[in-house]
Structures are given as C-alpha cells and as structure tokens.
Scaffold this active site. Structure first.
Site, mmCIF file in Angstrom:
data_model
loop_
_atom_site.group_PDB
_atom_site.id
_atom_site.type_symbol
_atom_site.label_atom_id
_atom_site.label_comp_id
_atom_site.label_asym_id
_atom_site.label_seq_id
_atom_site.Cartn_x
_atom_site.Cartn_y
_atom_site.Cartn_z
ATOM 1 N N GLU A 66 0.840 -1.200 0.000
ATOM 2 C CA GLU A 66 0.000 0.000 0.000
ATOM 3 C C GLU A 66 0.875 1.251 0.000
ATOM 4 O OE1 GLU A 66 -1.668 3.456 1.821
ATOM 5 O OE2 GLU A 66 -0.590 2.009 3.059
ATOM 6 N N ASP A 70 0.919 3.746 -3.205
ATOM 7 C CA ASP A 70 0.518 5.139 -3.052
ATOM 8 C C ASP A 70 1.346 6.036 -3.973
ATOM 9 O OD1 ASP A 70 -0.882 7.361 -1.500
ATOM 10 O OD2 ASP A 70 1.209 7.826 -1.069
ATOM 11 N N ASP A 137 -6.930 0.996 0.842
ATOM 12 C CA ASP A 137 -5.583 0.437 1.023
ATOM 13 C C ASP A 137 -5.342 -0.710 0.044
ATOM 14 O OD1 ASP A 137 -5.138 2.242 3.034
ATOM 15 O OD2 ASP A 137 -5.309 0.795 4.671
ATOM 16 N N GLU A 140 -4.682 0.644 -3.513
ATOM 17 C CA GLU A 140 -3.316 1.150 -3.660
ATOM 18 C C GLU A 140 -2.317 0.000 -3.690
ATOM 19 O OE1 GLU A 140 -3.331 5.614 -1.787
ATOM 20 O OE2 GLU A 140 -2.966 3.963 -0.405
#
Length: 259
Positions: A66, A70, A137, A140
């Site tokens: 995650e 991002d 989450d 990502e």
C-alpha cells in the site's frame, strides 16, 4: 535484484491457496492485469487483521505494498489529469488530484470491481469488506503489486499499473469536471459572478440554533437581473458555515436542474 516479497510462500501457508488463486482469475480480468506471480495479488488483498490471526502463515499484510502503491497512484493520477486538462493551472490540478486519490474515491472504485469479497480479513470482522479504509488500502496495494509483478516479469511496469489504474479510476477521471473538489460555496459564488446582475444571498432561517438542537438552518437564494428567484436551496449543519455549505449544494442542484 531482490525485493521484500522474494520469499513469499506461493503455495504454502494457506491450505486453500490453489483454490484461492483460481478464484482470483476473474478479478485479474477486471483489473486488466494477469499476474505472472499471483502471490503478489494475494498479498495486496491481505488485511493486517488476517496476518495477526495467522502469524505463522508466512504471508505479510498489504501495508508495505500500500505504501509503495501510493507513490504509483500519485504518478498515474497526475499524468491522467494532466492529459485530461492540459490547460488547467497547477492549483486546480492539485485539487482534482486530491479528489481522484481520496480514500472515498478509491473505496468507491474498489467496490465497483468487487475487491471486498476477495480480501483476506480476520474472522469475525466482515464489516472490513466494505470499510472505506480497507478497500482504499487494497486498491493502492494492487497498483503497487501490478507494478512490481510486471517489472519482475520483464514487462513495462508503468503500463501494467496504468491498466489497473484505468480499471479502477478511469471512469472517475473521465467524468471529473474542472470544478470538482471545489467547495460548494465557492462554486456557487463563481456561477453568480459569471452572470452580470445576478445576486446571491444566504438567509438564516433562525436567528440561532434553537436550544436543545445542535444545528443551524440556512437558505441560499440566487436571483436574476429582474430580481426573479432562480434557485433556492436549504441546508442544515452543526454550524452556520456548515449549513451554508449544504444550502449552496442544494442551490447548485436546483440551477443544474433548471438547465
């Protein structure tokens, strides 16, 4: 080059892993990326609560992916918006970017692709399958997983992650408008200022929030050149400012409905 997921137990640590791998094939088609190493997708879908319950499984949670995803998301969203609105100033693009990568937007995209049903979560916590934070989450993490999977397979990692981005957020980017993410009061004020002799006022429907009720009620009223009322919107909120924001949203909806 080694990485943090080189020693994943691709077929160990979860008795039903072959079944789960097959179960993820329709998801991979929806994502637009066939994983050369499906274990990376498995990690991306593993909530930390599952790892807490299965500490000896050998599977990590999706927290690391995650974090990596991002950054991938940030780049892909920036490029998509820049291509969609090449003439917008930096401030407007920054605002749109925040809207596209928000937790709410990612969670909505994850729901649309059915990610929740594929999450590995702790027993007794089914609500996590529809929790905004858990879904965002996972989205990502999947972007990060697709990037790493393609790179390890000798394919273009950004193209692979870009395909997943398109599956997740392509519809959002295609539908976004230049003023999305702008506060309702600012959008309504701009609408009025762009039309000579139009006026906007906010009228409190009560002098103050009545005792025993934590809230305000306000009406936004837009008038035309002849003083005719073009739209009225009523809003309520815990503060006068919040009530005005809700009233502006209602007035904007009224103006849109009026054509």
């Amino acid at each position: 080059m080694t990485g943090p997921f080189d020693d994943l137990p691709d077929r160990r640590g979860a008795p039903t892993w072959p079944h789960n791998q097959a179960r993820m094939e329709p998801l991979q088609r929806r994502l637009g990326h066939a994983f050369a190493r499906p274990a990376l997708l498995r990690v991306a879908l593993t909530h930390p609560t599952w790892v807490n319950e299965h500490a000896r499984s050998g599977w990590p949670s999706n927290a690391s992916l995650e974090f990596f995803g991002d950054a991938v998301l940030d780049l892909l969203a920036t490029e998509a918006l820049w291509r969609r609105f090449p003439a917008l100033p930096e401030g407007a693009l920054t605002r749109l970017h925040a809207s596209v990568v928000s937790e709410a937007a990612l969670a909505a995209a994850a729901r649309a692709l059915g990610l929740g049903e594929h999450l590995w979560i702790a027993h007794g916590q089914p609500a996590l399958r529809d929790h905004d934070g858990a879904l965002a989450d996972a989205a990502e993490a999947i972007l990060g997983a697709a990037y790493l999977d393609a790179r390890e397979a000798g394919r273009d990692p950004l193209a692979a992650a870009g395909a997943v981005f398109e599956a997740l957020l392509g519809p959002r980017v295609a539908a976004i408008r230049p003023d999305d993410g702008k506060p309702a009061k600012a959008r309504l004020q701009e609408w009025v200022q762009a039309r000579p002799q139009h006026a906007l006022r906010y009228v409190p429907l009560e002098d103050r929030a009545p005792a025993g009720r934590a809230g305000w009620r306000v009406q936004a009223e837009v008038t035309g050149p002849e003083g005719q009322v073009l739209a009225r919107g009523e809003g309520a909120g815990a503060s006068r400012r919040a009530a005005e924001t809700a009233a502006a949203e209602a007035a904007l909806a009224g103006l849109a409905g009026a054509g």
